[in-house]
Design a protein around this motif. Structure first.
Motif, PDB file in Angstrom:
ATOM      1  N   GLY A 197       0.742  -1.170  -0.601  1.00  0.00           N
ATOM      2  CA  GLY A 197      -0.067  -0.082   0.151  1.00  0.00           C
ATOM      3  C   GLY A 197       0.968   1.134  -0.436  1.00  0.00           C
ATOM      4  O   GLY A 197       0.744   2.220  -0.856  1.00  0.00           O
ATOM      5  N   VAL A 198       1.607   1.440   0.519  1.00  0.00           N
ATOM      6  CA  VAL A 198       3.097   2.321   1.036  1.00  0.00           C
ATOM      7  C   VAL A 198       3.563   2.405  -0.388  1.00  0.00           C
ATOM      8  O   VAL A 198       3.436   3.606  -1.088  1.00  0.00           O
ATOM      9  CB  VAL A 198       4.134   2.022   1.667  1.00  0.00           C
ATOM     10  N   SER A 199       3.719   1.124  -1.383  1.00  0.00           N
ATOM     11  CA  SER A 199       4.386   1.887  -2.679  1.00  0.00           C
ATOM     12  C   SER A 199       3.620   2.058  -3.745  1.00  0.00           C
ATOM     13  O   SER A 199       4.141   2.860  -3.996  1.00  0.00           O
ATOM     14  CB  SER A 199       4.590   0.041  -2.856  1.00  0.00           C
ATOM     15  N   LEU A 233      13.489  11.712   9.105  1.00  0.00           N
ATOM     16  CA  LEU A 233      13.668  10.893   9.899  1.00  0.00           C
ATOM     17  C   LEU A 233      11.835  10.166   9.734  1.00  0.00           C
ATOM     18  O   LEU A 233      12.306   9.065   9.858  1.00  0.00           O
ATOM     19  CB  LEU A 233      13.546  11.257  11.349  1.00  0.00           C
ATOM     20  N   ASP A 234      10.905  10.947   9.635  1.00  0.00           N
ATOM     21  CA  ASP A 234      10.108   9.878   9.793  1.00  0.00           C
ATOM     22  C   ASP A 234       9.826   9.359   8.360  1.00  0.00           C
ATOM     23  O   ASP A 234       9.558   8.226   8.553  1.00  0.00           O
ATOM     24  CB  ASP A 234       8.716  10.776   9.994  1.00  0.00           C
ATOM     25  N   GLU A 235      10.020   9.890   7.708  1.00  0.00           N
ATOM     26  CA  GLU A 235      10.046   9.458   5.859  1.00  0.00           C
ATOM     27  C   GLU A 235      11.417   8.184   6.082  1.00  0.00           C
ATOM     28  O   GLU A 235      10.930   7.259   5.183  1.00  0.00           O
ATOM     29  CB  GLU A 235      10.056  10.937   4.708  1.00  0.00           C
ATOM     30  N   VAL A 236      12.379   7.943   6.165  1.00  0.00           N
ATOM     31  CA  VAL A 236      13.270   7.356   6.362  1.00  0.00           C
ATOM     32  C   VAL A 236      12.703   5.576   7.277  1.00  0.00           C
ATOM     33  O   VAL A 236      13.143   4.503   6.661  1.00  0.00           O
ATOM     34  CB  VAL A 236      14.338   7.906   7.041  1.00  0.00           C
ATOM     35  N   ASP A 237      12.102   6.525   8.320  1.00  0.00           N
ATOM     36  CA  ASP A 237      11.732   5.071   9.266  1.00  0.00           C
ATOM     37  C   ASP A 237      10.563   4.438   8.249  1.00  0.00           C
ATOM     38  O   ASP A 237      11.119   3.751   8.654  1.00  0.00           O
ATOM     39  CB  ASP A 237      10.993   5.624  10.430  1.00  0.00           C
ATOM     40  N   GLN A 238       9.648   4.997   8.082  1.00  0.00           N
ATOM     41  CA  GLN A 238       8.438   3.957   6.528  1.00  0.00           C
ATOM     42  C   GLN A 238       9.634   3.698   5.665  1.00  0.00           C
ATOM     43  O   GLN A 238       8.708   2.408   5.310  1.00  0.00           O
ATOM     44  CB  GLN A 238       7.915   5.652   6.281  1.00  0.00           C
ATOM     45  N   LEU A 239       9.679   4.029   4.887  1.00  0.00           N
ATOM     46  CA  LEU A 239      11.294   3.359   3.628  1.00  0.00           C
ATOM     47  C   LEU A 239      11.990   2.423   3.918  1.00  0.00           C
ATOM     48  O   LEU A 239      12.402   0.692   4.203  1.00  0.00           O
ATOM     49  CB  LEU A 239      12.142   4.617   4.040  1.00  0.00           C
ATOM     50  N   ARG A 240      12.384   2.044   5.221  1.00  0.00           N
ATOM     51  CA  ARG A 240      13.030   1.058   5.913  1.00  0.00           C
ATOM     52  C   ARG A 240      12.154  -0.306   6.259  1.00  0.00           C
ATOM     53  O   ARG A 240      12.923  -0.719   6.225  1.00  0.00           O
ATOM     54  CB  ARG A 240      13.885   1.822   7.825  1.00  0.00           C
ATOM     55  N   GLY A 241      10.587   0.612   6.639  1.00  0.00           N
ATOM     56  CA  GLY A 241      10.119  -0.968   6.908  1.00  0.00           C
ATOM     57  C   GLY A 241       9.113  -1.085   5.610  1.00  0.00           C
ATOM     58  O   GLY A 241       9.036  -2.462   5.963  1.00  0.00           O
ATOM     59  N   ALA A 242       9.781  -0.741   4.618  1.00  0.00           N
ATOM     60  CA  ALA A 242       9.004  -1.099   3.502  1.00  0.00           C
ATOM     61  C   ALA A 242      10.245  -1.694   2.580  1.00  0.00           C
ATOM     62  O   ALA A 242       9.942  -2.470   2.001  1.00  0.00           O
ATOM     63  CB  ALA A 242       8.355   0.075   2.512  1.00  0.00           C
ATOM     64  N   HIS A 243      11.106  -1.580   3.474  1.00  0.00           N
ATOM     65  CA  HIS A 243      11.845  -2.034   3.057  1.00  0.00           C
ATOM     66  C   HIS A 243      13.137  -2.514   3.640  1.00  0.00           C
ATOM     67  O   HIS A 243      14.337  -2.454   4.096  1.00  0.00           O
ATOM     68  CB  HIS A 243      13.210  -1.433   1.824  1.00  0.00           C
ATOM     69  N   PRO A 244      12.709  -3.771   4.040  1.00  0.00           N
ATOM     70  CA  PRO A 244      13.468  -4.015   5.780  1.00  0.00           C
ATOM     71  C   PRO A 244      14.453  -4.634   5.046  1.00  0.00           C
ATOM     72  O   PRO A 244      15.372  -5.127   6.152  1.00  0.00           O
ATOM     73  CB  PRO A 244      12.524  -5.586   5.699  1.00  0.00           C
TER      74      PRO A 244
END
Length: 379
Positions: A197-199, A233-244
């Motif tokens: 969904g994020v992608s 920081l918030d966006e990087v956290d989301q990107l880390r979650g989307a690309h574990p």
């Protein structure tokens, strides 16, 4: 009888043949009236006849044959241009549009040569007629393409807008499922749904932005006082979650406060990092740096991979551009080829700029963001 005079006198016969041919151009011609099929044919023929009767230099004739006849600024649409717009709206394609002009050329010349023996003067008129008709074709094709582009961009903009609500419902449901503690299988499925969904939301954001900029509407910035460091920081956290399975490093220094559109800059960062993940080596980290020691603030994203050819830098920021991803990198099938185009548009909307540097296997995109809009610096 000269060709110009013949066209005026034989107008009805020529237009009847135009109409008969246009009626065969399906599916666009299906259901069109005789008046709609004839459209601007009389006006186009009158313009050509008028052109034939006007004295011109050899240079002017040559330019016209190449579709480069001079036009006055602010001049109204020609009949050929209006004809192209109406044909596009009726569902004709560009091949059918050009075919109409081919048929018109053959019809006029055949009917004239049947009525008037060709002599040396007549041969010159045939050349002039072809030049004038070629100019009409050039005008029609250019306007037809503009109409198609506008229609496509409107569709993309509406599609991006209308997909937001159902996607939000999907993401809310996935988030709810992830909180149920209903077992590992449900949690894993909810995680996959959230990442997908994020992608998809990122693709829709880019699609909507592309639609607005292509229509000349510009970006709708909503500036506010913002700690860009927190947004990054918030966006990087989301990107880390989307690309574990990938490493994304972040370093923030200095004063990162300013007057920006936070969601737009998160979109910019998302596209830069997604680009780095897609084209960078999977066994090395993507590095994000935000430096606020100066004005403008500097945002950089660096990845390791094949060194880009400097000659290709200019094309990187064009819309619908996608390069070949590395064999071991993120798949590029979830890319519309708009990422870097959006990055440039967002940076420029903030009064900033973006540059790329590639050396020794490292590729770095640098975005300079003024803390205030150019017209608000003194306030």
């Amino acid at each position: 009888m000269g060709l110009a005079e013949f066209i005026v006198q034989d107008m009805d016969g020529i237009i009847a043949e135009w109409e008969a041919f246009a009626a065969t151009q399906l599916p666009g011609a299906a259901g069109m009236t005789a008046l709609a099929l004839r459209d601007h044919a009389p006006a186009i023929l009158k313009a050509i006849a008028g052109d034939l009767a006007t004295g011109q230099t050899r240079w002017e004739q040559s330019e016209k044959s190449k579709g480069r006849a001079p036009t006055e600024h602010g001049a109204p649409e020609t009949a050929a241009q209006t004809h192209a717009v109406l044909r596009a709206r009726n569902g004709f394609d560009i091949i059918q549009l050009v075919a109409e002009y081919r048929a018109l050329r053959a019809s006029v010349l055949r009917r004239w040569l049947d009525a008037v023996p060709l002599d040396r003067h007549g041969l010159g008129e045939v050349i002039r007629f072809n030049e004038a008709l070629d100019q009409a074709v050039a005008e029609s094709v250019a306007h037809f393409q503009d109409q198609v582009e506008t229609s496509r961009n409107l569709l993309l903009a509406m599609l991006g807008h209308d997909m937001r609500t159902p996607l939000s419902n999907v993401l809310m449901t996935a988030h709810y499922l992830s909180q149920l503690q209903a077992g590992d299988a449900v949690a894993a499925a909810a995680g996959r749904l959230l990442r997908s969904g994020v992608s998809l939301r990122a693709l829709i954001d880019d699609l909507s932005t592309f639609g607005r900029t292509s229509l000349g509407l510009g970006l709708d910035l909503a500036r506010a006082e913002l700690d860009l460091g927190a947004a990054v920081l918030d966006e990087v956290d989301q990107l880390r979650g989307a690309h574990p399975n990938r490493r994304i490093e972040l370093e923030i220094s200095g004063d990162t406060h300013g007057h920006w559109d936070g969601p737009r800059l998160q979109q910019l960062l998302r596209n830069l990092v997604s680009n780095a993940l897609r084209y960078g080596a999977s066994d090395t980290p993507v590095r994000v740096e935000l430096r606020g020691e100066h004005d403008p603030v500097l945002l950089q994203v660096t990845n390791t991979g094949a060194t880009l050819d400097a000659a290709a830098f200019g094309a990187l920021f064009g819309p619908l551009q996608r390069g070949p991803a590395l064999p071991d990198s993120e798949d590029s099938r979830d890319s519309l080829g708009l990422g870097l185009y959006i990055v440039r548009e967002v940076a420029q909307a903030h009064g900033g700029d973006v540059a790329v540097q590639a050396d020794g296997g490292l590729t770095t995109f640098s975005v300079h963001l003024p803390r205030r809009a150019p017209d608000a610096r003194g306030s």
